[in-house]
Design an enzyme around this catalytic site. Structure first.
Site, PDB file in Angstrom:
ATOM      1  N   TYR A 144     -39.050  56.415  44.006  1.00 11.10           N
ATOM      2  CA  TYR A 144     -37.940  56.010  43.145  1.00 11.10           C
ATOM      3  C   TYR A 144     -36.647  56.165  43.927  1.00 11.10           C
ATOM      4  CZ  TYR A 144     -34.592  56.030  39.249  1.00 11.10           C
ATOM      5  OH  TYR A 144     -33.545  55.745  38.406  1.00 11.10           O
ATOM      6  N   ASP A 239     -34.507  57.895  52.066  1.00 13.39           N
ATOM      7  CA  ASP A 239     -33.786  58.281  50.857  1.00 13.39           C
ATOM      8  C   ASP A 239     -33.963  59.785  50.683  1.00 13.39           C
ATOM      9  OD1 ASP A 239     -32.869  58.883  48.380  1.00 13.39           O
ATOM     10  OD2 ASP A 239     -33.955  57.290  47.321  1.00 13.39           O
ATOM     11  N   LYS A 267     -27.194  64.291  44.779  1.00 12.57           N
ATOM     12  CA  LYS A 267     -27.613  65.556  44.150  1.00 12.57           C
ATOM     13  C   LYS A 267     -26.925  66.787  44.750  1.00 12.57           C
ATOM     14  CE  LYS A 267     -31.976  63.506  42.599  1.00 12.57           C
ATOM     15  NZ  LYS A 267     -32.165  63.411  41.178  1.00 12.57           N
TER      16      LYS A 267
END
Ligand code: PMP
Length: 430
Positions: A144, A239, A267
């Site tokens: 994702y 990623d 994050k």
């Protein structure tokens, strides 16, 4: 546990937001529960609006590596609040955060700050396409990368959990630009490159997958991907929105000694505040406006309050023994969960990289999960029952089989012990 206030809040929220939430996983649908509403966080714990206290393994889906309310982070934010919230002018703080990233992440010489992980991956794709003049992308099943149109194809995490790995609203012309193969499968990727010569701009992947539950790369896999990209004139994009500053100060690329062309972050680098970033070699980043022809911008990019929280967080991570501590706690939890599985005879597999860990409900005890198809269909229901039994025991797990649990530096050995005891009881109950 009483849930009256959360239940009432959820009823009200459903009238205002689709599913009552502002991000689908929070609705807890796949685990057959209603969400509890957060009131506040205290170190390793979250307290809901009914006053129930939970040991927190959600960690805001990754950012809260230091736990909630870490004093240095709050102080840095408070200091910035009195100076201004946002300017639309550059600040020195942005360079300070950027320098910390450049020092830590081997493949990043220059970077651009954005406001979310989604923006980071979206911009990384544009950079790769702008730099190569090609349009197709390879992504891996179960990874994702945020809700970018091109990347909502066979996506993991919340999308997978809802049974929507492919989203409505993504034009088929866009989806056609995305080619998909399984994780940990170099021959399948080679096959895609051979079938589309000169068309593939980039491969994007999670170097440790967190979004199908924790799936580590097999030995040589990441190196193989980077080499294959090089051979075919494509760019490799790691990623590291989840793994950056999580599996080590230098992210997964340091842990596995491999250098991608482009890295995405988010994050943790915002310490819990909204942020994202993408970076690459100095030369490749010269493709980005105003130096180069690839446009990318943002009103909130490099927001000073987010950046202040990020600097405080990365500074603590860089100086301390945080990662050794997280490794120790992770190992203890992994061992305890394995013992609980063995003692109760519930078939499952525990996979962990550092402080990211998942208990998979497999068909055979200890069967490894190397890619998405290794998670059996039965796992979802089983995990739902486990989640509910754990939450009733004050253990807040992420609400899906396809999510990583995050341990924070505020967790203690006693906390981990309480999780192991609860897990044993919960496994008996289900
Ligand atoms: N990439 C990865 C690996 C992620 O885990 C996430 C979010 N869970 C994203 C990208 C998207 O980040 P955001 O939710 O901040 O847009």
């Amino acid at each position: 546990m009483p849930h009256e206030h959360s239940d009432a809040a959820f009823t009200r929220a459903k009238k205002i937001f689709p599913g009552g939430v502002n991000s689908p996983a929070r609705a807890c649908r796949s685990v057959g529960a209603d969400p509890v509403f957060a009131a506040r966080g205290e170190g390793a714990y979250v307290i809901d609006i009914d006053g129930n206290r939970y040991l927190d393994y959600v960690g805001a889906f990754g950012p809260m590596i230091l736990g909630h309310g870490r004093a240095e982070v709050l102080d840095a934010m408070r200091a910035q609040l009195t100076q201004g919230l946002s300017f639309g002018m550059p600040t020195e703080l942005e360079s300070a955060l950027g320098a910390l990233v450049v020092q830590s992440i081997p493949s990043i010489e220059r970077l651009r700050l954005v406001s979310s992980g989604t923006e980071a991956t979206m911009s990384a794709l544009r950079l790769a396409r702008g730099a190569t003049g090609r349009s197709k992308i390879i992504k891996l099943e179960g990874c994702y990368h945020g809700h970018v149109d091109n990347l909502l194809v066979k996506a993991g995490s919340g999308a997978m959990t809802l049974g929507q790995p492919d989203s409505a609203g993504v034009p088929s012309s866009t989806a056609r630009e995305t080619l998909v193969c399984g994780y940990n499968d170099l021959p399948a990727m080679e096959h895609l490159f051979e079938a589309h010569p000169g068309e593939i701009a980039a491969v994007i992947l999670e170097p440790v997958v967190g979004n199908m539950g924790v799936v580590p790369p097999e030995a040589g896999y990441l190196q193989g991907v980077v080499a294959m990209c090089k051979k075919h004139g494509a760019l490799s994009i790691f990623d590291e929105v989840m793994t950056g500053f999580r599996v080590g100060l230098g992210g997964a690329q340091s842990r596995y000694h491999v250098k991608p062309d482009i890295t995405c972050l988010g994050k943790i680098i915002g310490g819990g505040m909204p942020i994202g970033a993408y970076g690459a070699s100095s030369e490749l980043m010269a493709t980005i406006a105003p130096e180069g022809p690839v446009y990318q911008a943002g009103t909130n990019s490099g927001n000073p309050v987010s950046v202040a929280a990020g600097i405080a967080t990365l500074t603590i991570l860089a100086r301390g023994d945080v990662y050794e501590r997280l490794e120790h706690l992770g190992k203890a939890l992994e061992g305890g969960l394995n013992e609980a599985l063995a003692a109760t005879g519930v078939p499952g597999t525990v996979q962990r990289v550092g402080s990211m860990i998942t208990l998979f409900f497999t068909e055979q005890m200890g069967a490894p999960v190397r890619r998405l198809e290794d998670v059996p269909a039965s796992a979802k229901e089983r995990f739902g029952r486990f989640f509910r039994a754990m939450r009733e025991r004050g253990q807040m797990l992420p609400p899906s089989q396809y999510e990583a649990w995050f341990i924070s530096n505020a967790h203690t050995d006693d906390d981990i012990g309480s999780t192991i005891v609860a897990a044993r009881q919960a496994l008996c109950e289900i």
